[in-house]
Design an enzyme around this catalytic site. Structure first.
Site, PDB file in Angstrom:
ATOM      1  CB  ALA A  86      -0.919  -0.021   1.221  1.00 20.20           C
ATOM      2  N   PRO A  87       0.354   2.348  -0.544  1.00 21.43           N
ATOM      3  CG  PRO A  87      -0.849   3.845  -1.919  1.00 21.43           C
ATOM      4  CD  PRO A  87      -0.950   2.485  -1.242  1.00 21.43           C
ATOM      5  CD1 TRP A  88       4.413   6.925   0.158  1.00 18.96           C
ATOM      6  CD2 TRP A  88       3.258   8.826  -0.033  1.00 18.96           C
ATOM      7  NE1 TRP A  88       4.862   7.576  -0.968  1.00 18.96           N
ATOM      8  CE2 TRP A  88       4.171   8.758  -1.104  1.00 18.96           C
ATOM      9  CE3 TRP A  88       2.430   9.947   0.050  1.00 18.96           C
ATOM     10  CZ2 TRP A  88       4.285   9.741  -2.085  1.00 18.96           C
ATOM     11  CZ3 TRP A  88       2.536  10.934  -0.926  1.00 18.96           C
ATOM     12  CH2 TRP A  88       3.456  10.822  -1.975  1.00 18.96           C
ATOM     13  CE  LYS A  94       6.419  -2.243   2.185  1.00 23.75           C
ATOM     14  NZ  LYS A  94       6.335  -0.889   2.775  1.00 23.75           N
ATOM     15  CB  SER A 124       3.817   3.733   2.804  1.00 18.58           C
ATOM     16  OG  SER A 124       4.943   4.582   2.863  1.00 18.58           O
ATOM     17  CD  GLU A 125       8.914   2.715   3.113  1.00 19.12           C
ATOM     18  OE1 GLU A 125       7.841   2.113   2.889  1.00 19.12           O
ATOM     19  OE2 GLU A 125       9.840   2.796   2.292  1.00 19.12           O
ATOM     20  CB  THR A 177       7.318   0.166  -6.648  1.00 22.07           C
ATOM     21  OG1 THR A 177       8.026   1.301  -6.158  1.00 22.07           O
ATOM     22  CG2 THR A 177       7.170  -0.844  -5.538  1.00 22.07           C
ATOM     23  CD  GLU A 217      -3.478   3.546  -8.980  1.00 24.83           C
ATOM     24  OE1 GLU A 217      -2.347   3.958  -9.366  1.00 24.83           O
ATOM     25  OE2 GLU A 217      -4.242   4.202  -8.268  1.00 24.83           O
TER      26      GLU A 217
HETATM   27  O1  TXE Z   1       6.711   5.198  -4.071  1.00 24.76           O
HETATM   28  P1  TXE Z   1       6.922   3.657  -3.752  1.00 24.76           P
HETATM   29  P2  TXE Z   1       7.511   6.443  -3.443  1.00 24.76           P
HETATM   30  C1  TXE Z   1       4.431   7.790  -7.231  1.00 24.76           C
HETATM   31  C2  TXE Z   1       4.454   9.310  -7.068  1.00 24.76           C
HETATM   32  C3  TXE Z   1       5.546   9.518  -6.070  1.00 24.76           C
HETATM   33  C4  TXE Z   1       6.521   8.461  -6.514  1.00 24.76           C
HETATM   34  C5  TXE Z   1       7.541   8.039  -5.500  1.00 24.76           C
HETATM   35  O2  TXE Z   1       4.821   9.908  -8.289  1.00 24.76           O
HETATM   36  O3  TXE Z   1       6.097  10.811  -6.163  1.00 24.76           O
HETATM   37  O4  TXE Z   1       5.705   7.342  -6.835  1.00 24.76           O
HETATM   38  O5  TXE Z   1       6.924   7.643  -4.286  1.00 24.76           O
HETATM   39  C6  TXE Z   1       6.666  -0.012  -1.460  1.00 24.76           C
HETATM   40  N1  TXE Z   1       9.131  -4.226  -3.134  1.00 24.76           N
HETATM   41  N2  TXE Z   1       3.425   7.158  -6.380  1.00 24.76           N
HETATM   42  O6  TXE Z   1       8.964   6.291  -3.750  1.00 24.76           O
HETATM   43  O7  TXE Z   1       8.308   3.400  -3.263  1.00 24.76           O
HETATM   44  C7  TXE Z   1       6.855   1.127  -0.489  1.00 24.76           C
HETATM   45  O8  TXE Z   1       7.442   0.677   0.724  1.00 24.76           O
HETATM   46  C8  TXE Z   1       7.957  -4.113  -2.493  1.00 24.76           C
HETATM   47  C9  TXE Z   1       2.147   6.954  -6.993  1.00 24.76           C
HETATM   48  O9  TXE Z   1       7.143   6.605  -2.028  1.00 24.76           O
HETATM   49  O10 TXE Z   1       6.446   2.919  -4.950  1.00 24.76           O
HETATM   50  C10 TXE Z   1       5.416   1.601  -0.328  1.00 24.76           C
HETATM   51  O11 TXE Z   1       4.725   0.735   0.571  1.00 24.76           O
HETATM   52  N3  TXE Z   1       7.444  -2.931  -2.100  1.00 24.76           N
HETATM   53  C11 TXE Z   1       1.252   6.162  -6.170  1.00 24.76           C
HETATM   54  C12 TXE Z   1       4.843   1.417  -1.741  1.00 24.76           C
HETATM   55  O12 TXE Z   1       5.761   0.529  -2.413  1.00 24.76           O
HETATM   56  C13 TXE Z   1       8.120  -1.816  -2.397  1.00 24.76           C
HETATM   57  C14 TXE Z   1       1.362   6.126  -4.727  1.00 24.76           C
HETATM   58  C15 TXE Z   1       4.732   2.703  -2.563  1.00 24.76           C
HETATM   59  O13 TXE Z   1       5.947   3.417  -2.511  1.00 24.76           O
HETATM   60  C16 TXE Z   1       9.365  -1.873  -3.090  1.00 24.76           C
HETATM   61  C17 TXE Z   1       2.733   6.311  -4.250  1.00 24.76           C
HETATM   62  C18 TXE Z   1       9.852  -3.153  -3.452  1.00 24.76           C
HETATM   63  N4  TXE Z   1      11.013  -3.308  -4.106  1.00 24.76           N
HETATM   64  C19 TXE Z   1       3.678   6.852  -5.081  1.00 24.76           C
HETATM   65  N5  TXE Z   1       9.810  -0.595  -3.237  1.00 24.76           N
HETATM   66  C20 TXE Z   1      -0.106   5.924  -6.743  1.00 24.76           C
HETATM   67  N6  TXE Z   1      -0.189   4.977  -7.675  1.00 24.76           N
HETATM   68  O14 TXE Z   1      -1.092   6.537  -6.342  1.00 24.76           O
HETATM   69  C21 TXE Z   1       8.894   0.222  -2.675  1.00 24.76           C
HETATM   70  N7  TXE Z   1       7.869  -0.495  -2.150  1.00 24.76           N
END
Ligand code: TXE
Length: 475
Positions: free
Chosen positions: A150-152, A176, A178-179, A232, A251
């Site tokens: 899940a995201p933040w 999981k 987001s941290e 990711t 997504e």
């Molecule tokens: O995303 P991450 P970030 C986009 C948005 C943002 C950019 C960077 O443009 O500015 O991404 O954000 C987990 N294996 N979106 O770096 O890292 C992570 O711990 C498994 C769009 O914060 O993709 C968190 O739980 N999990 C978006 C989740 O991925 C992993 C929402 C999202 O964080 C992983 C968020 C790995 N190797 C960011 N690496 C939307 N679609 O709405 C990271 N994660």
């Protein structure tokens, strides 16, 4: 035992993480809010095995029994909405009044919807297709253990979008958060502990590359569902191609174009963008973030947008007059600022609202007049930033929109229904709004194309995505 801030939720129990301790911040204050110990490799394995074990019984429960659990979760979310909203608002920097009235109501609604939908899944057909056998049956069965990342930006709502359809369909999940924002899901886990059999939902905290990667790579995981960055998404696809092939549901963000025809209702558009572009400080995958406006209306629209941006109120999330709060982190603030600074250095006209307070990760609402090839028009900024680019004919705007690597949200603004429909039909986007933007309905599918990923969240379609079709032939 309270989970808040310190625990993992594995097999129905709150346990202390044995991995690295992550500091969780309050973005409006730039101050630590909690310390959360990550799951160790062994604990991730325990969580996946707990889900795998729980699945055996949970998958055999009738839709009626699973539905009862989801409806009870919805009621419990409503009963604890104030506490959950306060945690979410502080940790994600969201205005408290919006979280209470909007996002928490939607979390409950999502559990209630999938609790109802699972009882309304039509039984697949049975028929006879060969003379040598008696009959063929088609079943829609659960997939097994689903790893969910899940995201933040909407920590609890995105968790609900993932957990509710997956468990309604009879799967068990290891999720999981987001941290950056694990606290609201840990708080919600108290509800899971009371209502669900042990192991149906497990929560493991920690960073993406560390805990996330180990979770999505586990051999007992049958499907990975992610809302996150495109980068990711690629990591998920690689993990899915490991020794055990896994299904994926992705997504991955967007860069929503807003196509404004010459006859558009500009006042309605600007009123809509006030929320569609700036809600959640623009950290939304369908945020209306780039306007393509017909050249005959671009100046009038720019003037109206400047006035709107100048009147936007943002600041500390507990204030009851703010429209948005800070961005999520120092890194996100730097990222957004980097996009705007490079646009300015590249000669774009940058207009900003009230200056940002310095105590939190605040960014002033921004409008950038930019040519189509500018980075700020092409890349996902994920902040309170809107670009505007003029076009001479609608065909050009459509080509620009479809040339994007992303394909999630989009909107078309025109008073002529036929013209608007023709543009909407030709857009390569999973969601297109006509004369509105960003409005969601739990009954309607939400998902993308191209680098925005695939698979549907919400709607009956999401329930179907979390099932496996099977054929049984009776000889
Ligand atoms: O995303 P991450 P970030 C986009 C948005 C943002 C950019 C960077 O443009 O500015 O991404 O954000 C987990 N294996 N979106 O770096 O890292 C992570 O711990 C498994 C769009 O914060 O993709 C968190 O739980 N999990 C978006 C989740 O991925 C992993 C929402 C999202 O964080 C992983 C968020 C790995 N190797 C960011 N690496 C939307 N679609 O709405 C990271 N994660």
């Amino acid at each position: 035992m309270s989970a808040f801030g310190t625990s993992l939720f594995i097999n129905g129990e709150f346990v202390a993480g044995e991995g690295r301790v992550e500091t969780v911040y309050e973005p409006a204050l730039r101050k630590p809010m909690a310390e959360v110990a990550s799951a160790s490799k062994g604990q991730i394995d325990q969580a996946v095995k707990a889900a795998s074990g729980a699945c055996r019984d949970w998958s055999q429960r009738t839709p009626r029994e699973r539905s009862a659990a989801l409806l009870a979760i919805a009621a419990a979310v409503e009963a604890r909405a104030v506490t959950l909203a306060e945690v979410e608002s502080r940790n994600a920097g969201k205005p408290l009044r919006f979280v209470k009235a909007g996002e928490l109501a939607n979390v409950a609604d999502v559990f209630r919807y999938f609790g109802t939908a699972v009882r309304n899944m039509p039984a697949p057909a049975a028929g006879n297709y060969r003379s040598s056998v008696l009959t063929s049956l088609v079943r829609r069965d659960p997939i097994g253990v689903i790893a969910q990342i899940a995201p933040w930006n909407y920590p609890l709502l995105m968790a609900a979008w993932k957990i509710a359809p997956a468990i309604a369909a009879g799967n068990a999940v290891v999720i999981k958060p987001s941290e950056l924002t694990p606290l609201s899901l840990l708080a919600l886990s108290e509800v899971f502990a009371e209502i669900l059999p042990a192991g149906v939902v497990n929560v493991v905290c920690g960073s993406g590359p560390d805990v996330g990667q180990a979770l999505i790579s586990h051999d007992l995981v049958r499907m990975i569902s992610l809302t996150g960055d495109v980068r990711t998404g690629r990591a998920v696809l690689q993990a899915a191609a490991g020794p055990m092939i896994k299904r994926t549901h992705l997504e991955l963000g967007g860069k929503a174009p807003v196509i404004v025809c010459e006859d558009a209702d500009l006042d309605k558009l600007v009123e809509t963008l006030r929320e569609a572009s700036f809600y959640n400080a623009g950290q939304d995958c369908t945020a209306a973030c780039r306007i393509f406006a017909h050249r005959n209306v671009v100046q009038a629209l720019t003037d109206k947008l400047k006035a709107m941006i100048g009147s936007l109120v943002y600041g500390r999330p507990e204030r009851d007059d703010v429209e948005f709060g800070p961005v999520i982190s120092a890194r996100q603030l730097e990222r957004v600022d980097g996009f705007v600074s490079r646009a300015r250095a590249g000669g774009c006209d940058v207009m900003q609202g009230a200056p940002a307070e310095s105590d939190g990760y605040f960014f002033s609402p921004t409008l950038v007049a930019a040519p189509i090839e500018a980075e700020i028009v092409q890349k996902e900024v994920f902040g309170p930033v809107l670009s505007i680019t003029p076009f001479a004919d609608v065909r050009t705007a459509l080509d620009w929109a479809n040339a994007s690597e992303y394909g999630l949200g989009s909107s078309v603004w025109s008073r002529q229904t036929e013209q608007a429909m023709a543009i909407a039909n030709a857009l390569e986007y999973g969601v297109t709004w006509i004369n509105t933007h960003g409005v969601m309905a739990t009954e309607m599918p939400h998902g993308g194309m191209k680098n925005s990923g695939y698979g549907s969240d919400l709607s009956m379609q999401s329930l179907i995505d979390y099932t496996q079709i099977r054929h049984i032939m009776l000889g």
